[in-house]
Design an enzyme around this catalytic site. Structure first.
Site, PDB file in Angstrom:
ATOM      1  N   HIS A 255      12.640  26.173 -13.098  1.00 15.14           N
ATOM      2  CA  HIS A 255      11.299  26.531 -13.242  1.00 15.14           C
ATOM      3  C   HIS A 255      11.268  28.092 -13.608  1.00 15.14           C
ATOM      4  CE1 HIS A 255       8.520  23.175 -13.062  1.00 15.14           C
ATOM      5  NE2 HIS A 255       9.225  22.640 -11.983  1.00 15.14           N
ATOM      6  N   ASP A 308      12.032  24.152  -6.225  1.00 15.98           N
ATOM      7  CA  ASP A 308      11.540  22.773  -6.715  1.00 15.98           C
ATOM      8  C   ASP A 308      12.219  22.293  -7.977  1.00 15.98           C
ATOM      9  OD1 ASP A 308       9.910  24.563  -7.678  1.00 15.98           O
ATOM     10  OD2 ASP A 308       8.514  23.217  -8.517  1.00 15.98           O
ATOM     11  N   GLU A 309      12.255  20.992  -8.207  1.00 18.36           N
ATOM     12  CA  GLU A 309      12.506  20.135  -9.259  1.00 18.36           C
ATOM     13  C   GLU A 309      13.457  20.759 -10.169  1.00 18.36           C
ATOM     14  OE1 GLU A 309       8.354  18.246 -10.608  1.00 18.36           O
ATOM     15  OE2 GLU A 309       8.470  20.258 -10.897  1.00 18.36           O
ATOM     16  N   VAL A 310      14.637  20.890  -9.730  1.00 18.07           N
ATOM     17  CA  VAL A 310      15.812  21.371 -10.450  1.00 18.07           C
ATOM     18  C   VAL A 310      16.473  20.247 -11.123  1.00 18.07           C
ATOM     19  CG1 VAL A 310      18.147  22.483 -10.432  1.00 18.07           C
ATOM     20  CG2 VAL A 310      16.232  23.273  -8.882  1.00 18.07           C
TER      21      VAL A 310
END
Ligand SMILES: *[C@@H]1O[C@H](CO)[C@@H](O)[C@H](O)[C@H]1NC(C)=O
Ligand SMILES: *[C@@H]1O[C@H](CO)[C@@H](O)[C@H](O)[C@H]1NC(C)=O
Length: 516
Positions: A255, A308-310
């Protein structure tokens, strides 16, 4: 005549209850007219407080310049008899004053406010920040009509949670500095106290750095869509003076738009050129240096680093990262994220003097045991994942039910604002937690992700729903029903509209701003 009757109704029903509802609130029905020269004073023996002097002049000005105090507004309102007592001064005392007050999760924000029938006014507060809340409550009681309608008023108040956050996203759409000031003003009106600033993301990197100017030079949408270091400091200072601390976030390792300005610390031989390369030791030196500089710009005790959300295919698609993982017995992308956070803990965070916060997903990543002791997780997916996060050792901020940009929070079946604010309001943060787990909840946060919002529609999309969240985080546990809140929220939205905030109306109603 018909208009006059409507406005009389408006005047009697409005300007009566501060939002969020004070923990203890009682009021009568006598009017006080608010002097156009309202002043505030500390006790004679109190040390001078530049912090409060600034707040006093701000509130004197904003109350007397309120839209409803204009001659045009006054001509629409029922005149007050000349015998109506005046509210012309208010004494303010702070029991633990500081020449340099700091706002943290341990700050005592309690206050009391008393408005007597004769117009005398007194405020007492534990800290300068409690005094700010009292001034805001007073300005709400004075309404936007230059009249307190319900004296005597007695308030004894303090928030349920010490962390009451609003998250904004300046990466998906750049938000100009003057609009950030406006956002802080809307936060103050609902007694939020943490601005969680998600500064950068894959879309843009708008914040300047003296050490690494290339981050914004190459990462911003436009050379104009950049916050200079003085801009960043200005936002921090503007918010601080109003009782809001600014917690910055640069999301890592994903991100981000790191690869635009710093390709040498990003994965360059895979599918995601903006993801930091956990296998490159220079990454951790870079982050430490960058965050050290930013720590002097953002003095807040908290630093938020996302996590988050790697997308683990960013790792597996890179030959160099894959090779390193094989050589170092790192089995998969999840294990590599653990390694990344362990490095952040051992080499990036020491010396920064910050408490780390990260997004904590339902899959538990980043794992609390990989983070420095005392870190907190922002639970942004299911509320039901809170116990697991807490049991693994992190404090918690809840945001999952309060994504302002999502139109179906908590599975509600309708898109109407009515259902949205009510659904958000009805959330009980302690639901499903043992008393020991409850003690680890710092508070909650409303999140306004920026894909579909810019400075033109922010107010309408965010402010009313955020206000509902703010009251949930303020009132004592078990208090505040949707039915009880509805009318007061309408009043609050009208108040915001009178202040020039384009907050979305929750129901059919009349507000003086409609005719001014
Ligand atoms: C509200 O009033 C109750 C009863 O007097 C008191 O116990 C409580 O501390 C008050 N709450 C606040 C925040 O002042
Ligand atoms: C560390 O942070 C705390 C809280 O923000 C602050 O009070 C303290 O002065 C800081 N210490 C140093 C050495 O900067």
């Amino acid at each position: 005549m018909k208009l006059f009757l409507t406005l009389s109704l408006f005047a009697s029903a409005s300007a009566s209850t501060p939002w969020p509802l004070p923990a203890n609130f009682s009021s009568g029905s006598a009017p006080l007219s608010v002097s156009s020269a309202l002043t505030f004073s500390l006790p004679d023996d109190a040390a001078p407080s530049p912090f409060l002097a600034d707040a006093f002049s701000r509130y004197s000005e904003s109350i007397s310049n309120a839209q409803g105090c204009s001659a045009e507004a006054q001509s629409l309102l029922p005149p007050q008899p000349s015998s109506t007592p005046q509210l012309s001064s208010c004494s303010v005392s702070v029991s633990s004053p500081s020449s340099d007050p700091s706002l943290t999760v341990s700050t005592d924000e309690s206050y009391s406010l008393y408005l007597a029938l004769d117009g005398s006014c007194s405020i007492s507060a534990a800290s300068e920040f409690g005094a700010l809340h009292a001034l805001e409550s007073l300005s709400q009681l004075a309404g936007e009509t230059c009249t307190v309608t319900n004296a005597p008023v007695s308030i004894s108040d303090s928030p349920r949670f010490a962390y009451r956050g609003l998250m904004i996203d300046s990466s998906r759409h750049f938000l100009p500095v003057r609009f950030l000031e406006h956002i802080v003003d809307t936060m103050v009106a609902s007694k939020f106290n943490v601005l969680h600033w998600h500064i950068s993301d894959t879309e843009s990197f708008p914040s300047s750095s003296a050490l690494f100017p290339e981050l914004a030079e190459k990462g911003a949408w436009s050379p104009e869509a950049v916050y200079s270091v003085p801009d960043l400091k200005h936002v921090v200072d503007y918010a601080y003076k109003r009782g809001v601390r600014v917690m910055p976030e640069w999301d890592v390792p994903g991100h981000g738009s790191w690869g635009k300005g710093k390709p040498e610390v990003s994965i360059q031989d895979g599918s995601c050129t903006n993801t930091l390369d956990p296998t490159n030791p220079d990454v951790y030196d870079f982050l430490h240096d960058f965050l050290s500089e930013m720590s002097s710009v953002f003095p807040d005790a908290n630093l938020f680093l996302g996590g988050d959300e790697v997308d683990t295919s960013c790792f597996t698609s890179s030959p160099s990262v894959s090779k390193w993982m094989t050589e170092n017995n790192i089995a998969d992308g999840v294990a590599l994220q653990s390694y990344f956070w362990q490095q952040v803990t051992s080499t990036v965070m020491p010396g920064l003097n910050k408490t780390l916060g990260v997004w904590m997903a339902d899959d538990g990543i980043p794992y609390p045991e990989d983070l420095p002791a005392g870190s907190f997780g922002n639970v942004w997916q299911s509320q039901s994942s809170m116990p697991a996060v807490i049991d693994r050792g992190a404090d918690v901020v809840l945001s999952g039910p309060w994504y302002l940009d999502q139109q179906q929070p908590g599975g509600f079946q309708t898109y109407a604002l009515q259902a949205l604010w009510q659904g958000m309001y009805a959330v009980e943060p302690f639901s499903g937690l043992t008393p020991a787990q409850q003690a680890k909840v710092l508070g909650g946060e409303a999140c306004m992700w920026g894909e579909g919002v810019n400075a033109l529609d922010f107010d309408a999309l965010a402010v009313t729903k955020a206000a509902a969240v703010a009251e949930r985080l303020w009132v004592p546990q078990g208090e505040g029903t949707v039915d009880d809140a509805q009318e007061r929220l309408e009043e609050h939205v009208c108040r915001l509209n009178m202040r020039g905030v384009a907050a979305e109306a929750v129901a059919q109603n009349f507000c003086l701003s409609d005719v001014l």
